[in-house]
Design a protein around this motif. Structure first.
Motif, PDB file in Angstrom:
ATOM      1  N   ALA A 149      22.631 -11.527  -9.228  1.00  0.00           N
ATOM      2  CA  ALA A 149      21.223 -11.271  -8.943  1.00  0.00           C
ATOM      3  C   ALA A 149      21.103 -10.690  -7.551  1.00  0.00           C
ATOM      4  N   CYS A 150      20.021  -9.992  -7.323  1.00  0.00           N
ATOM      5  CA  CYS A 150      19.739  -9.374  -6.036  1.00  0.00           C
ATOM      6  C   CYS A 150      18.257  -9.532  -5.749  1.00  0.00           C
ATOM      7  N   SER A 151      17.928 -10.000  -4.549  1.00  0.00           N
ATOM      8  CA  SER A 151      16.533 -10.198  -4.161  1.00  0.00           C
ATOM      9  C   SER A 151      16.237  -9.409  -2.899  1.00  0.00           C
ATOM     10  N   VAL A 152      15.103  -8.752  -2.875  1.00  0.00           N
ATOM     11  CA  VAL A 152      14.656  -7.973  -1.717  1.00  0.00           C
ATOM     12  C   VAL A 152      13.255  -8.447  -1.347  1.00  0.00           C
ATOM     13  N   THR A 153      13.080  -8.840  -0.081  1.00  0.00           N
ATOM     14  CA  THR A 153      11.787  -9.280   0.426  1.00  0.00           C
ATOM     15  C   THR A 153      11.375  -8.374   1.578  1.00  0.00           C
ATOM     16  N   LEU A 154      10.181  -7.823   1.499  1.00  0.00           N
ATOM     17  CA  LEU A 154       9.676  -6.887   2.504  1.00  0.00           C
ATOM     18  C   LEU A 154       8.566  -7.546   3.318  1.00  0.00           C
ATOM     19  N   PHE A 155       8.629  -7.358   4.637  1.00  0.00           N
ATOM     20  CA  PHE A 155       7.655  -7.914   5.562  1.00  0.00           C
ATOM     21  C   PHE A 155       6.908  -6.774   6.254  1.00  0.00           C
ATOM     22  N   VAL A 156       5.608  -6.721   6.107  1.00  0.00           N
ATOM     23  CA  VAL A 156       4.759  -5.818   6.882  1.00  0.00           C
ATOM     24  C   VAL A 156       3.997  -6.703   7.861  1.00  0.00           C
ATOM     25  N   LEU A 157       4.357  -6.618   9.143  1.00  0.00           N
ATOM     26  CA  LEU A 157       3.906  -7.591  10.135  1.00  0.00           C
ATOM     27  C   LEU A 157       3.186  -6.884  11.278  1.00  0.00           C
ATOM     28  N   PRO A 158       1.893  -6.693  11.187  1.00  0.00           N
ATOM     29  CA  PRO A 158       1.138  -6.084  12.298  1.00  0.00           C
ATOM     30  C   PRO A 158       1.212  -6.960  13.550  1.00  0.00           C
ATOM     31  N   ASP A 159       1.299  -6.317  14.705  1.00  0.00           N
ATOM     32  CA  ASP A 159       1.339  -7.000  16.004  1.00  0.00           C
ATOM     33  C   ASP A 159       2.504  -7.970  16.106  1.00  0.00           C
ATOM     34  N   VAL A 160       3.630  -7.666  15.496  1.00  0.00           N
ATOM     35  CA  VAL A 160       4.819  -8.510  15.577  1.00  0.00           C
ATOM     36  C   VAL A 160       5.995  -7.657  16.029  1.00  0.00           C
TER      37      VAL A 160
ATOM     38  N   PRO B 186       0.851  -1.202   0.000  1.00  0.00           N
ATOM     39  CA  PRO B 186       0.000   0.000   0.000  1.00  0.00           C
ATOM     40  C   PRO B 186       0.879   1.242   0.000  1.00  0.00           C
ATOM     41  N   PRO B 187       0.408   2.327  -0.562  1.00  0.00           N
ATOM     42  CA  PRO B 187       1.258   3.517  -0.731  1.00  0.00           C
ATOM     43  C   PRO B 187       1.873   4.027   0.566  1.00  0.00           C
ATOM     44  N   SER B 188       1.187   3.877   1.704  1.00  0.00           N
ATOM     45  CA  SER B 188       1.705   4.439   2.950  1.00  0.00           C
ATOM     46  C   SER B 188       2.366   3.412   3.859  1.00  0.00           C
ATOM     47  N   ALA B 189       2.446   2.165   3.438  1.00  0.00           N
ATOM     48  CA  ALA B 189       2.951   1.100   4.304  1.00  0.00           C
ATOM     49  C   ALA B 189       4.468   1.173   4.436  1.00  0.00           C
ATOM     50  N   VAL B 190       4.951   0.826   5.634  1.00  0.00           N
ATOM     51  CA  VAL B 190       6.378   0.738   5.912  1.00  0.00           C
ATOM     52  C   VAL B 190       6.681  -0.689   6.328  1.00  0.00           C
ATOM     53  N   ALA B 191       7.723  -1.265   5.763  1.00  0.00           N
ATOM     54  CA  ALA B 191       8.085  -2.654   6.057  1.00  0.00           C
ATOM     55  C   ALA B 191       8.815  -2.737   7.390  1.00  0.00           C
ATOM     56  N   ASN B 192       8.340  -3.654   8.263  1.00  0.00           N
ATOM     57  CA  ASN B 192       9.041  -3.878   9.528  1.00  0.00           C
ATOM     58  C   ASN B 192      10.411  -4.503   9.311  1.00  0.00           C
ATOM     59  N   LEU B 193      10.501  -5.344   8.292  1.00  0.00           N
ATOM     60  CA  LEU B 193      11.727  -6.108   8.068  1.00  0.00           C
ATOM     61  C   LEU B 193      11.987  -6.242   6.578  1.00  0.00           C
ATOM     62  N   CYS B 194      13.255  -6.189   6.224  1.00  0.00           N
ATOM     63  CA  CYS B 194      13.677  -6.402   4.836  1.00  0.00           C
ATOM     64  C   CYS B 194      14.742  -7.487   4.823  1.00  0.00           C
ATOM     65  N   LEU B 195      14.517  -8.523   4.036  1.00  0.00           N
ATOM     66  CA  LEU B 195      15.517  -9.573   3.817  1.00  0.00           C
ATOM     67  C   LEU B 195      16.138  -9.341   2.454  1.00  0.00           C
ATOM     68  N   VAL B 196      17.439  -9.066   2.420  1.00  0.00           N
ATOM     69  CA  VAL B 196      18.135  -8.798   1.164  1.00  0.00           C
ATOM     70  C   VAL B 196      19.216  -9.849   0.962  1.00  0.00           C
TER      71      VAL B 196
END
Length: 991
Positions: free
Chosen positions: A215-226, A134-144
């Motif tokens: 190659a480079c991979s980026v995974t974003l986690f938006v984790l409510p209540d975590v 979502p446009p305003s969401a911030v990821a709690n965690l990024c796995l790169v």
């Protein structure tokens, strides 16, 4: 994100111990850490001020901050430690009034890029991943995860800083590492490949596995209540697990996890992801045992960071402004990790890729820790006539002995106690060539920690039923030639009276194991839904295989191709979890976690369910929320994504429909190997893998050519061309040496005696697309069978790169069948190879027109003729056939071969229309006009297996009617259970 420009200021801080107020001006504000939920609620996590502003605050006293912004007010609890303001771990992230609604989704998205420049790859990966939030969401965690091939650009050390700058404040914490291979995915909306179409909603992802390619991979986690907390542990921080009296709290303090709640059950225990550096592996076993003790209910998973080249150094990435604002961002030692506590569930599984062979044995003697002295067959678990998954009934060598009787004798001998090495050598004689070859290189032993009595069921059945692995597989660390005992890695639970079994690694079984493992997962998920009426919703999956898996184990080219073997493990995830938004991970130096994961109920923490490092395995981690939060449907926001973002992503080197380069005639464009590209360099007796300029083959043929060029280079280092020329010249004057024979003369004689269609049998060990063709490949026996069947000429595939042959096969075949000339089938690129084949005893050679330029084709035919060898040219298209007509003269070749093989991926045209089309083309007419109608035109590629009108002879008849003179057949003879002579007669039309 909250910024200073949002008019944020500090209203007050609660009284300190002197009952005075400490105020802070906005100019003293240095950093704010906050996140925005998917619904737009701003949650403040922590605030950092200039150090001198808080010098009067007593350390470790809880202070209450009232933070106001132009949006709304929030409360956060902080403490001052070492001059920094940190959130107390026992305090909530936000007040109950700010808790997200139950409908707030848990989001896991990813992006992957294969651009050659690291900054460009990072930018594309982050942009792709953020576009799915979502446009305003911030990821709690990024796995790169970043390929170590970028290491030469010296930008990899600034990867974290670059990532934060690109994300523009939308990422809070980061963990990651370099790796020898990258697993990632892009949304399906970015590609046209709908082969893995989601069935639950318009979502899903397109998986991609990169091995030896940047190659480079980026995974974003938006984790409510975590609660997300990263950490870093150095080698010296890990206490010795053998130290008595160390409590869980002390252990947590030692490794930097002070105050973290261990949980009282699986419902409230943290999920721990670990990424150790290779240098940390000496401490890893103690570390894992300590974590199992300190966090007995936690879910633990991860993988050891890796590199493509042994000369590179693995790097770990970490950024955590909340718990360690001034911490180092890039490490080369220790272990990084992240704990996830709250509304998140991680379900883990491990695939070993090891096939059981032989029976189940009881351990009779265990002379020392992790050692096995003598074993004997466990009659309760093994039966003489039970094939299980280890027996194969084809090609038994023992003539005159009934197979069942032979097997009974084998098991009778195994019922007496024997040293492990003696039993392994005895068992090896019963295995196939491939299994024997593996067992000679590495001895694998499986230990059954359960110790259950009774017969062990089929391993694949256990997995498909959701029962988990029965044996934990280890590679033997050392063996004693004196008493035949073996020693397993330190800490292996070996007990007298326990059970063990021998294993080998094999690609076909490994594929079946992965499918069985996921079938078991689906079965358990179904039973859970049926029992509790509460289904687990996967929001993402991490795949962590070891470096020896992927294309090395499963076959197939890596990358976004459509071959079934490519990207095998990531595609299995998408098949069993349709619609999963993200699949990511990395190729590791070892998989961390319990063998049977956490999806199997057991209290055995010292056996199969103890966390360990698996040297060859794959770890699958499926994420979801405990409260069954919905999956965020990025497709609903697709219209909000700027077109320039998609256009940029589609211009990447990553494309679901990436085409290999072809010329205007549709032929593959193949390039010779770049001499400055990454390759193996031999220095004295040491072979180094040096990653220099990055070169990636565009097709299977191009990769085959590069490997062949490397093979020839190695031969040249040992024996120069001048020596070979002298040997060939001398052999022509030596009447006792084997002389070239007339291969085509014998072929024409066979054609006239076989109703105008000759079958030329081929000795071939394996096929790139199907693996080994026989359980045991004995060239001498095959050649003798040819001679007994009256064969007058045959072919021997002597390529070692793709087909598992060797030039010694030609020598052996000539000795076994001295009257039949031999056609050598290999990828010929240099005259050097022709001289070697001549010395090996070949009479004719097959040239692949698709791999040679017109100039090389003329040159090689002239060299072959000068040393008395006949030439056959193989073509796969009408364009190649026309090249032969335009390039060669009538005396250059003695036969033409029309192939059903596709040089792009080396698969076959199973319809056979490729060869039939060439037989009826204008190009073949022009060929016959120039070379004469008497020159044989042969067909190869699945002949004898392709059916026409439900009959293999129907296809052969169609070839004959269209002017083919015969066929070269290898695979059909290998898979047939009929008598060899009868098969030849049937296919040639004599019967």
């Amino acid at each position: 994100p909250i910024r200073v420009r949002d008019n944020l200021h500090i209203n007050k801080i609660s009284p300190n111990y002197n009952n005075k107020y400490q105020t802070c001006k906005p100019t003293n504000l240095t950093m704010i850490f906050a996140r925005t939920t998917a619904t737009g609620v701003v949650i403040c996590l922590s605030v950092v001020f200039q150090t001198n502003s808080f010098q009067t605050i007593k350390h470790n006293r809880l202070k209450k901050l009232s933070i106001s912004s132009s949006r709304r007010s929030h409360l956060a609890f902080v403490t001052s430690k070492g001059g920094r303001i940190q959130r107390e771990h026992s305090s909530p992230l936000y007040s109950s009034a700010d808790a997200p609604s139950p409908s707030e989704p848990q989001i896991i998205v990813s992006g992957i890029s294969t651009k050659p420049d690291l900054l460009s790859a990072l930018s594309e990966s982050v942009t792709t991943a953020l576009s799915q939030l979502p446009p305003s969401a911030v990821a709690n965690l990024c796995l790169v995860t970043i390929s170590s091939l970028y290491d030469s650009q010296s930008k990899i050390s600034s990867a974290v800083s670059s990532l934060l700058a690109i994300s523009d404040g939308r990422i809070e914490s980061i963990i990651g590492c370099t790796a020898g291979g990258i697993v990632g995915s892009n949304p399906k909306s970015m590609g046209k490949d709908r082969s893995l179409e989601a069935t639950e909603f318009d979502g899903g992802c397109l998986p991609f596995e990169s091995e030896g390619v940047p190659a480079c991979s980026v995974t974003l986690f938006v984790l409510p209540d975590v609660d997300v907390r990263t950490f870093h542990v150095e080698n010296e921080d890990v206490p010795d697990y053998a130290d008595a009296g160390i409590s869980p709290d002390i252990y947590k303090n030692c490794i930097g996890l002070r105050g973290m709640d261990s949980g009282t059950s699986k419902d409230n225990a943290p999920a721990l992801m670990l990424i150790p550096s290779p240098a940390f592996q000496n401490e890893l076993d103690d570390f894992l045992r300590g974590l199992d003790s300190a966090f007995p209910y936690s879910t633990l998973f991860g993988g050891v960071a890796s590199t493509v080249s042994s000369l590179s150094r693995a790097r770990l990435f970490r950024h955590d402004p909340i718990h360690d604002p001034n911490g180092q961002k890039v490490y080369t030692s220790g272990c990084i990790g992240v704990s996830l506590t709250g509304d998140i569930e991680a379900r883990t599984m491990v695939a070993q890729g090891a096939k059981p062979v032989g029976g189940v044995y009881r351990i009779v003697t265990a002379p020392a820790d992790s050692s096995i002295g003598a074993i004997m067959l466990d009659e309760n678990s093994s039966e003489p006539d039970d094939n299980g998954e280890t027996e194969n009934d084809d090609d038994d060598e023992e003539a005159g002995m009934d197979k069942k009787e032979l097997r009974k004798q084998m098991y009778a001998k195994a019922r007496m106690p024997k040293p492990v090495l003696a039993e392994a050598n005895f068992l090896m004689k019963t295995l196939s060539d491939d299994d024997q070859g593996f067992m000679k290189r590495a001895l694998l032993v499986g230990i059954d920690s359960g110790g259950a009595m009774g017969r062990t069921p089929n391993e694949l059945e256990r997995l498909s039923k959701g029962e988990g692995h029965a044996f934990s597989v280890y590679q033997v660390a050392s063996a004693s030639m004196k008493d035949g005992s073996v020693t397993l890695p330190l800490g292996t639970p070996v007990q007298k009276g326990g059970r063990m079994r021998f294993f080998v690694r094999e690609g076909t079984y490994a594929r079946e194991e992965v499918s069985a493992l996921w079938n078991g997962y689906k079965k358990q998920a179904f039973e859970e839904t049926f029992a509790t009426d509460n289904s687990f919703v996967p929001t993402g999956c991490i795949v962590i295989p070891t470096l020896d898996r992927g294309s090395k184990l499963f076959g197939g080219a890596t990358g976004p191709t459509k071959t079934s073997a490519a990207n095998f493990e990531s595609r299995q995830v998408c098949e069993f979890l349709p619609g999963v938004p993200s699949v990511s991970g990395f190729y590791s130096n070892g998989v961390v976690g319990p063998l049977n994961g956490n999806i199997y109920e057991s209290e055995d923490k010292n056996g199969l369910f103890r966390s360990m490092c698996h040297g060859s395995a794959s770890n699958y981690v499926v994420f979801g929320s405990k409260t069954k939060r919905p999956i965020y449907r990025a497709a609903a926001q697709k219209k909000q994504i700027e077109e320039v973002t998609i256009a940029s992503a589609m211009s990447s080197n990553f494309s679901a429909n990436e085409k290999v380069p072809r010329d205007s005639d549709g032929e593959l464009i193949v390039k010779r190997r770049e001499i400055h590209s990454g390759r193996a360099l031999s220095v004295a007796t040491v072979e180094w893998s040096v990653a220099e300029n990055i070169a990636v083959p565009s097709s299977a043929l191009e990769g085959f050519m590069w490997d062949k060029e490397t093979e020839v280079d190695r031969f040249r280092e040992r024996v120069p061309l001048s020596n070979l020329v002298s040997q060939v010249t001398q052999s022509r004057t030596d009447l006792t040496a084997p002389q070239p024979r007339n291969w085509i003369k014998n072929v024409l004689q066979s054609t006239s005696s076989s109703n105008g269609f000759v079958i030329i049998p081929e000795c071939k060990r394996s096929e790139p697309t199907s693996g080994s063709l026989r359980k045991r490949y004995d060239v001498s026996k095959l050649a003798s069978d040819f001679e007994s069947a009256g064969v007058e000429a045959f072919s021997v595939n002597c390529d070692a790169v793709l087909f598992g042959g060797s030039q010694e096969d030609i020598t052996v075949a000539r000795e076994a069948c001295p009257d039949a000339p031999i056609l050598a089938s290999d990828l010929i690129l240099y005259p050097y190879q022709l001289y070697k084949l001549s010395l090996a005893g070949a009479d004719a050679v097959n040239l692949v027109a698709g791999a040679l330029s017109s100039k090389d084709l003329v040159y090689l035919t002239k060299i072959a003729k000068s040393i008395g060898m006949q030439c056959v040219v193989s073509v796969t298209s009408q364009v190649q056939l026309q090249k032969v007509v335009d390039t060669l003269n009538a005396e250059s070749i003695v036969a033409l071969v029309l192939s059903n093989r596709n040089l792009e991926d080396f698969a076959f045209d199973d319809s056979g229309e490729q060869a039939l089309g060439m037989l009826s083309s204008q190009a073949i007419t022009r060929f016959r006009e120039k070379f004469g109608s008497d020159l044989p035109v042969l067909v190869e590629g699945r002949v004898g297996l392709i059916e026409k009108d439900h009959d293999v002879c129907g296809y052969i008849q169609a070839l004959k009617e269209n002017g083919a003179s015969g066929a070269i057949i290898g695979e059909a003879l290998a898979v047939s259970s009929n008598d060899f002579k009868e098969v030849l007669s049937l296919l040639s039309g004599k019967k």
